[in-house]
Design an enzyme around this catalytic site. Sequence first.
Site, PDB file in Angstrom:
ATOM      1  N   GLU A   1      58.569  11.479  95.454  1.00  0.00           N
ATOM      2  CA  GLU A   1      59.887  12.043  95.258  1.00  0.00           C
ATOM      3  C   GLU A   1      59.940  13.328  96.063  1.00  0.00           C
ATOM      4  O   GLU A   1      59.034  14.152  95.977  1.00  0.00           O
ATOM      5  CB  GLU A   1      60.044  12.337  93.777  1.00  0.00           C
ATOM      6  CG  GLU A   1      61.450  12.537  93.346  1.00  0.00           C
ATOM      7  CD  GLU A   1      61.531  12.637  91.833  1.00  0.00           C
ATOM      8  OE1 GLU A   1      62.475  13.253  91.349  1.00  0.00           O
ATOM      9  OE2 GLU A   1      60.638  12.107  91.146  1.00  0.00           O
TER      10      GLU A   1
ATOM     11  N   CYS B   1      65.887   2.220  84.060  1.00  0.00           N
ATOM     12  CA  CYS B   1      64.885   1.219  83.714  1.00  0.00           C
ATOM     13  C   CYS B   1      64.413   0.549  85.000  1.00  0.00           C
ATOM     14  O   CYS B   1      65.215   0.051  85.784  1.00  0.00           O
ATOM     15  CB  CYS B   1      65.471   0.175  82.761  1.00  0.00           C
ATOM     16  SG  CYS B   1      64.319  -1.170  82.424  1.00  0.00           S
TER      17      CYS B   1
ATOM     18  N   CYS C   1      63.495   0.281  76.859  1.00  0.00           N
ATOM     19  CA  CYS C   1      64.786  -0.212  77.317  1.00  0.00           C
ATOM     20  C   CYS C   1      65.429  -1.121  76.267  1.00  0.00           C
ATOM     21  O   CYS C   1      64.860  -2.149  75.908  1.00  0.00           O
ATOM     22  CB  CYS C   1      64.615  -0.972  78.626  1.00  0.00           C
ATOM     23  SG  CYS C   1      66.173  -1.618  79.240  1.00  0.00           S
TER      24      CYS C   1
ATOM     25  N   CYS D   1      66.440  -4.796  78.272  1.00  0.00           N
ATOM     26  CA  CYS D   1      65.471  -5.843  78.608  1.00  0.00           C
ATOM     27  C   CYS D   1      64.184  -5.755  77.797  1.00  0.00           C
ATOM     28  O   CYS D   1      63.302  -6.596  77.923  1.00  0.00           O
ATOM     29  CB  CYS D   1      65.163  -5.822  80.102  1.00  0.00           C
ATOM     30  SG  CYS D   1      64.206  -4.386  80.606  1.00  0.00           S
TER      31      CYS D   1
ATOM     32  N   ASP E   1      54.813   9.574  90.845  1.00  0.00           N
ATOM     33  CA  ASP E   1      55.715  10.496  90.153  1.00  0.00           C
ATOM     34  C   ASP E   1      54.912  11.674  89.630  1.00  0.00           C
ATOM     35  O   ASP E   1      53.813  11.509  89.115  1.00  0.00           O
ATOM     36  CB  ASP E   1      56.392   9.779  88.977  1.00  0.00           C
ATOM     37  CG  ASP E   1      57.283  10.728  88.200  1.00  0.00           C
ATOM     38  OD1 ASP E   1      58.278  11.204  88.781  1.00  0.00           O
ATOM     39  OD2 ASP E   1      56.987  11.003  87.025  1.00  0.00           O
TER      40      ASP E   1
ATOM     41  N   CYS F   1      65.353  -3.595  84.662  1.00  0.00           N
ATOM     42  CA  CYS F   1      66.702  -4.151  84.722  1.00  0.00           C
ATOM     43  C   CYS F   1      67.720  -3.198  85.356  1.00  0.00           C
ATOM     44  O   CYS F   1      68.828  -3.595  85.687  1.00  0.00           O
ATOM     45  CB  CYS F   1      67.178  -4.563  83.327  1.00  0.00           C
ATOM     46  SG  CYS F   1      67.490  -3.150  82.269  1.00  0.00           S
TER      47      CYS F   1
ATOM     48  N   ASP G   1      56.657   8.278  82.853  1.00  0.00           N
ATOM     49  CA  ASP G   1      56.331   8.662  84.219  1.00  0.00           C
ATOM     50  C   ASP G   1      55.965   7.449  85.081  1.00  0.00           C
ATOM     51  O   ASP G   1      56.246   7.414  86.276  1.00  0.00           O
ATOM     52  CB  ASP G   1      55.188   9.681  84.240  1.00  0.00           C
ATOM     53  CG  ASP G   1      55.579  10.983  83.546  1.00  0.00           C
ATOM     54  OD1 ASP G   1      56.787  11.281  83.503  1.00  0.00           O
ATOM     55  OD2 ASP G   1      54.680  11.683  83.047  1.00  0.00           O
TER      56      ASP G   1
END
Length: 371
Positions: free
Chosen positions: A266, A318, A336, A339, A182, A321, A346
């Site tokens: 990406e 996330c 999160c 979870c 990323d 999860c 990143d």
Amino acid sequence: MKTACKFRLYPTKQQEAQLDLTLEICRHLYNSALADRKNAYEVEGISRTYEDQAAMLTVEKKDGNFRGVFSQVLQDALKRLDKSFKAFFRRVKAGREPGYPRFKGQGWYKSFTYPQVGFKLECSKLTLSKIGSIRIFKHREIKGKIKTCTIKKNKLGCWYAILVTEINDVPQIEPKKAIGVDVGLKSMVALSTGETVQYPRYYILAEQKLAVAQRNLSRKKKGSSNRQKAKLKVARLHQKIQNHRDEFLHQISRKLVDSADIIVFENLNILGMLKNRHLAKHIQDHAWGKLIQFTQSKAAKAGKVVELVVARYTSQKCSQCGIIVPKTLAVRVHHCPNCGLEMDRDVNASLNIRTLGLRGRACGDARALDL
Ligand SMILES: [Zn+2]
């Protein structure tokens, strides 16, 4: 597969004059061929092709024009024009801003190409037809057969030879390990392994120096010798920054290719992002596209794969999860509530990118889905 090597050339004064002359002749040919296409269309309604212009070139050469330049180098200048026209027509057809091919002013034509023959490389000499044997610094061995040789001059007046070779395709290895990458704003890259790579400090320092030099340049009187000096200084700093950045990107891409068999990036819409002024600097600085390009070429030589995924919500989702955890750019940590996962935002994104890449491999077009 094609691969390119760039080597520094050290021409003598006389050779340099010959190289400069070749650039000028190619530039004039390019411009006159462009004028010819324009005229032929506007006056007679004729669309000139590369073949038409190459035939005209042969006739003109019989009159003794263009002496001192290898004929295929001249033809290549016409091919370049043909290419820019084809790109222009493509853009028109696609309904994009067309951008008619432009005349090249002095200093805007920077390279010429021997597309097949007319050059020979031996140890520390590159022999160019009509120019002579130029000293070359070959910092590495060339693999495969050399297909084309392009001679290029940079803004500082240094000369380079770019040799494109054809080597056998490396068969793809059975992929076992995947890594997601990323691009971050805070760190250069975040990897799904949890690592982040920071931008080197010297780069930031060089940037500051460049800003000072640029300010200095803008204050100098046009046409003065001081302005010329200031201009050279800016060009030198630009070159330095670019060299540092490339070296750094080569290191990262090497590391990525050595550490995994599938590397997932990406697929950022760089053009779209450059319009966003706030992000533009970062994208340019971080040279995202260049990193992908370097990684792709290294991966191809190692029989590995680079996957580009159309990623959405990669920083919000996330990675454990799958719920969406909205956060602004200022929020650096993914936390999160569902979870309990807590990690660098990143790195969380890079894990999502990795998942997308693997899913894309499993079911073709699923990579475009919002997952
Ligand atoms: Zn979660």
